[in-house]
Design a protein around this motif. Structure first.
Motif, PDB file in Angstrom:
ATOM      1  N   UNK A 187      60.472 -78.233 -44.856  1.00  0.00           N
ATOM      2  CA  UNK A 187      60.575 -76.778 -44.695  1.00  0.00           C
ATOM      3  C   UNK A 187      61.742 -76.425 -43.779  1.00  0.00           C
ATOM      4  N   UNK A 188      61.952 -77.248 -42.736  1.00  0.00           N
ATOM      5  CA  UNK A 188      63.046 -76.999 -41.805  1.00  0.00           C
ATOM      6  C   UNK A 188      64.330 -77.640 -42.338  1.00  0.00           C
ATOM      7  N   UNK A 189      65.430 -76.934 -42.212  1.00  0.00           N
ATOM      8  CA  UNK A 189      66.710 -77.475 -42.667  1.00  0.00           C
ATOM      9  C   UNK A 189      67.142 -78.604 -41.742  1.00  0.00           C
ATOM     10  N   UNK A 190      67.527 -79.714 -42.314  1.00  0.00           N
ATOM     11  CA  UNK A 190      67.963 -80.857 -41.519  1.00  0.00           C
ATOM     12  C   UNK A 190      68.885 -81.721 -42.366  1.00  0.00           C
ATOM     13  N   UNK A 191      69.915 -82.280 -41.741  1.00  0.00           N
ATOM     14  CA  UNK A 191      70.847 -83.141 -42.473  1.00  0.00           C
ATOM     15  C   UNK A 191      70.289 -84.532 -42.682  1.00  0.00           C
ATOM     16  N   UNK A 192      69.179 -84.863 -42.012  1.00  0.00           N
ATOM     17  CA  UNK A 192      68.629 -86.221 -42.084  1.00  0.00           C
ATOM     18  C   UNK A 192      67.377 -86.298 -42.940  1.00  0.00           C
ATOM     19  N   UNK A 193      67.192 -85.326 -43.832  1.00  0.00           N
ATOM     20  CA  UNK A 193      65.962 -85.315 -44.636  1.00  0.00           C
ATOM     21  C   UNK A 193      65.849 -86.551 -45.532  1.00  0.00           C
ATOM     22  N   UNK A 194      66.912 -86.928 -46.195  1.00  0.00           N
ATOM     23  CA  UNK A 194      66.884 -88.099 -47.059  1.00  0.00           C
ATOM     24  C   UNK A 194      66.692 -89.363 -46.226  1.00  0.00           C
ATOM     25  N   UNK A 195      67.318 -89.367 -45.064  1.00  0.00           N
ATOM     26  CA  UNK A 195      67.181 -90.513 -44.151  1.00  0.00           C
ATOM     27  C   UNK A 195      65.725 -90.709 -43.756  1.00  0.00           C
ATOM     28  N   UNK A 196      65.035 -89.629 -43.388  1.00  0.00           N
ATOM     29  CA  UNK A 196      63.618 -89.711 -43.036  1.00  0.00           C
ATOM     30  C   UNK A 196      62.783 -90.195 -44.218  1.00  0.00           C
ATOM     31  N   UNK A 197      63.118 -89.723 -45.402  1.00  0.00           N
ATOM     32  CA  UNK A 197      62.368 -90.097 -46.594  1.00  0.00           C
ATOM     33  C   UNK A 197      62.480 -91.593 -46.879  1.00  0.00           C
ATOM     34  N   UNK A 198      63.701 -92.121 -46.791  1.00  0.00           N
ATOM     35  CA  UNK A 198      63.917 -93.547 -47.046  1.00  0.00           C
ATOM     36  C   UNK A 198      63.213 -94.405 -45.996  1.00  0.00           C
TER      37      UNK A 198
END
Length: 397
Positions: free
Chosen positions: A359-370
């Motif tokens: 929900x919050x914009x973040x540049x590390x979203x894919x990083x967290x997912x992986x």
């Protein structure tokens, strides 16, 4: 049987049994508790800072104290056989139950004072503990114990609901006014409620032995459930619900094949046993709240919750009855089924928690997912798999 020494014998018997369990837990996970406790306090402080300024810290502490108090049990150390053997001696057991009430009061006052000391010192720096406040806390705990004790004489659900509502609102308001230094309201509430309690207790003379037994078993079960997170507790009683709608959904998702037999069994056990289902639900809700409130630190809380969930569902493998092992399925396949089941529920929890971060914009979203996906896979396929070999009697060759 000596009536005069019965209470002390029962207490010593209980503590001898609990000491054996907690000594093992303490020797193995004491540092784990210290680390988790420190992390929890840190993130709770961040959570309080996130709370809107319209909601005061006093409100939060009053809510926490109310929740803590409402979970109180009256410890009488009675057993099921007592309803037959001790019922004729009820008139001679007055001192026994007075000791039980004093014991319950002492344990609760220690717990509540410890709780207040920790949280007040952290979050209410202008609040000082002095004798009048201590006496008010003693009064609140006494009121809570007596209100719990009077529940045994309630005759129907309406009385029970009104009684619980009065107890909940009274504890919350007294705690809130205490932290706000409004002594008049606290003393008025305590006075009115104590007059009511004295009048109510004086009208009821005989004990409700079934209530006493249920209350004692509930307290013991709570201890065993906590111990069961760290080691296997044999013959642990569990409550369950059918949850037909959820069972139907899971049944349609699992393919009808021999290889899915134990996945089907573990899924249904997980859904129907309240201990596992509600624990999973509580951890997920806590994770969602923390991730939404503190997105920058949410990834760490997410990994911690996934880790806790995985460890706490491990005992589920021991819930399979021996008769079920007659299925013509190899033990390695049973182990793989449990591993797949845990992998699915933890991945489901991870993606649910990740949604709050998304929900919050973040540049590390894919990083967290992986990172999260890798953590779940490694955690389940290596750690959970090894613990299955150790704890799961079903998997022993």
């Amino acid at each position: 049987m000596d009536i005069k020494t019965l209470w002390s014998v029962r207490v010593q018997e209980f503590y001898r049994k609990m000491f054996r369990y907690y000594s093992i837990i303490g020797a193995n996970v004491v540092y784990f508790f210290l680390v988790i406790g420190s992390i929890s306090i840190y993130y709770f402080n961040l959570f309080l800072q996130w709370i809107p300024s319209q909601i005061s810290v006093e409100v939060i502490l009053a809510v926490l104290i109310t929740i803590f108090s409402m979970r109180t049990n009256i410890r009488t150390f009675v057993k099921r056989a007592d309803i037959i053997f001790l019922l004729p001696l009820e008139e001679k057991l007055k001192s026994y139950f007075i000791k039980s009430l004093v014991y319950s009061f002492t344990i609760n006052i220690i717990k509540l004072l410890s709780f207040i000391t920790i949280f007040v010192s952290l979050f209410l720096h202008t609040f000082n503990m002095y004798l009048p406040i201590f006496l008010v806390i003693v009064g609140i705990v006494s009121f809570n114990i007596l209100m719990k004790w009077t529940e045994q004489w309630l005759e129907n659900r309406v009385q029970f609901f009104l009684h619980r509502l009065n107890r909940l609102l009274s504890i919350y308001l007294m705690s809130y006014f205490l932290f706000n230094d409004d002594w008049t309201f606290v003393l008025v509430l305590l006075g009115v409620n104590f007059v009511y309690l004295i009048y109510f207790i004086e009208r009821k003379k005989t004990l409700n032995w079934q209530w006493l037994i249920d209350e004692e078993e509930s307290a013991i079960l709570r201890n065993y459930k906590f111990i069961n997170f760290f080691m296997d507790v044999p013959n642990l009683k569990r409550s369950f619900r059918s949850r037909r709608w959820l069972t139907m959904i899971v049944k349609k998702c699992i393919p009808y094949s021999q290889s899915s037999t134990f996945i089907y069994l573990y899924s249904h056990l997980f859904i129907r046993y309240n201990d596992y289902f509600y624990l999973y639900l509580r951890l997920t809700v806590i994770g969602l709240l923390v991730n939404y409130a503190m997105p920058t630190s949410g990834w760490f809380i997410t990994l911690l919750i996934l880790f806790a969930t995985g460890l706490q569902v491990i005992p589920l493998q021991n819930e399979i009855k021996e008769s079920v092992l007659l299925y013509p399925i190899s033990k390695s396949q049973m182990k793989d089924s449990f591993q797949k089941f845990v992998l699915v529920i933890i991945y489901a929890q991870f993606f649910t928690l990740y949604f709050a971060l998304f929900i919050h914009t973040s540049t590390a979203k894919i990083y967290y997912l992986v990172i999260g996906c890798l953590f779940v896979y490694i955690f389940v396929c290596f750690l959970i798999s090894k613990r299955g070999n150790v704890l799961g009697t079903s998997f022993k060759e």
